[in-house]
Design a protein around this motif. Structure first.
Motif, PDB file in Angstrom:
ATOM      1  N   PHE A  73       0.840  -1.197   0.000  1.00 46.04           N
ATOM      2  CA  PHE A  73       0.000   0.000   0.000  1.00 46.04           C
ATOM      3  C   PHE A  73       0.876   1.248   0.000  1.00 46.04           C
ATOM      4  CE2 PHE A  73      -2.493  -3.358   1.869  1.00 46.04           C
ATOM      5  CZ  PHE A  73      -3.763  -3.183   1.340  1.00 46.04           C
ATOM      6  N   THR A  74       0.393   2.290  -0.667  1.00 43.97           N
ATOM      7  CA  THR A  74       1.045   3.600  -0.634  1.00 43.97           C
ATOM      8  C   THR A  74       0.055   4.597  -0.049  1.00 43.97           C
ATOM      9  OG1 THR A  74       2.366   3.103  -2.602  1.00 43.97           O
ATOM     10  CG2 THR A  74       2.138   5.426  -1.988  1.00 43.97           C
ATOM     11  N   ALA A  75       0.527   5.359   0.940  1.00 41.71           N
ATOM     12  CA  ALA A  75      -0.329   6.346   1.594  1.00 41.71           C
ATOM     13  C   ALA A  75       0.400   7.678   1.666  1.00 41.71           C
ATOM     14  CB  ALA A  75      -0.718   5.885   2.993  1.00 41.71           C
ATOM     15  N   SER A  76      -0.367   8.737   1.736  1.00 41.32           N
ATOM     16  CA  SER A  76       0.202  10.075   1.874  1.00 41.32           C
ATOM     17  C   SER A  76      -0.327  10.727   3.134  1.00 41.32           C
ATOM     18  CB  SER A  76      -0.164  10.940   0.666  1.00 41.32           C
ATOM     19  OG  SER A  76      -1.563  11.192   0.643  1.00 41.32           O
ATOM     20  N   VAL A  77       0.405  11.716   3.626  1.00 38.35           N
ATOM     21  CA  VAL A  77      -0.060  12.532   4.739  1.00 38.35           C
ATOM     22  C   VAL A  77       0.021  13.986   4.293  1.00 38.35           C
ATOM     23  CG1 VAL A  77       2.259  12.555   5.806  1.00 38.35           C
ATOM     24  CG2 VAL A  77       0.252  13.176   7.147  1.00 38.35           C
TER      25      VAL A  77
END
Length: 231
Positions: free
Chosen positions: A195-199
């Motif tokens: 998974f790739t997530a951003s903040v």
């Protein structure tokens, strides 16, 4: 049973307990004693109390000597990271304390042998027992092979709550809007998911991170953002 543990720790770490009763005490839960009225030993709680203090002192001495140019703040931050109890459960498993702990029947059935909170206590109790049996230098030598050996490996990073650290840092001057978003999900050849997530802060992306779960990806993004902001 404890003879086998004695052999294990002697072979792996060169430790030979003079008083095996201390080792047994460090690995005996109160419920076990309650179910065995003729048992004459003690449970691990007093040794846990001592081991907690010994761990704090030993780690502080190690860091003080290893990083002579660091200020108090940096030393304190790394010490807190190293002695947080979640890492102790992993170390207990490496030492196989989960295999040798004496549990009450109910605790055994409830899966306490795999419970992190118990294993954290056992690690501190073991350190307390080792300190009483052989003194501070023996503890330092043992920690050099276990805890301190992991400083440069990134081992402790997995136990840091970077999402909370990032939130605290960003909100030190007032409320802000922090948003985590899942951007991508890719299946690897072994069928595991990445998974790739951003903040983002107030709509502006700070960092991206990847992991085998959404939670791991968000934590990675938070760590990257926090470390970048610290620089």
């Amino acid at each position: 049973m404890f003879a086998n543990l004695q052999t294990e720790i002697a072979d792996r770490y060169g430790i030979h307990f003079n008083d095996v009763a201390l080792l047994e005490e460090a690995l005996t839960q109160a419920n076990y004693i309650n179910e065995h009225p003729n048992y004459t030993g003690h449970d691990y709680q007093r040794l846990e109390f001592l081991g907690d203090a010994v761990m704090q002192q030993s780690t502080a001495v190690y860091l003080f000597k290893r990083y002579p140019d660091w200020d108090e703040g940096r030393l304190t931050e790394l010490r807190i990271m190293m002695v947080q109890t979640r890492s102790f459960a992993a170390l207990s498993r490496e030492l196989h304390l989960d295999k040798y702990v004496q549990l009450g029947r109910g605790e055994e059935l409830s899966g306490a042998r795999m419970r992190d909170s118990l294993l954290e206590d056992l690690w501190e109790a073991f350190i307390g027992a080792l300190y009483l049996d052989q003194g501070q230098q023996a503890v330092m030598d043992f920690l050099e092979q276990t805890l301190f050996a992991k400083v440069d490996s990134g081992f402790f990073q997995q136990f840091v709550d970077y999402k909370s650290k990032l939130q605290e840092f960003l909100q030190k001057n007032g409320a802000v809007k922090i948003v985590y978003e899942t951007l991508d999900e890719v299946a690897e050849e072994n069928n595991t998911q990445i998974f790739t997530a951003s903040v983002s802060l107030n709509g502006d992306e700070l960092a991206r991170g990847t992991g085998h779960s959404i939670k791991e990806a968000e934590k990675a993004a938070a760590r990257i953002a926090f470390e970048a902001l610290q620089k």
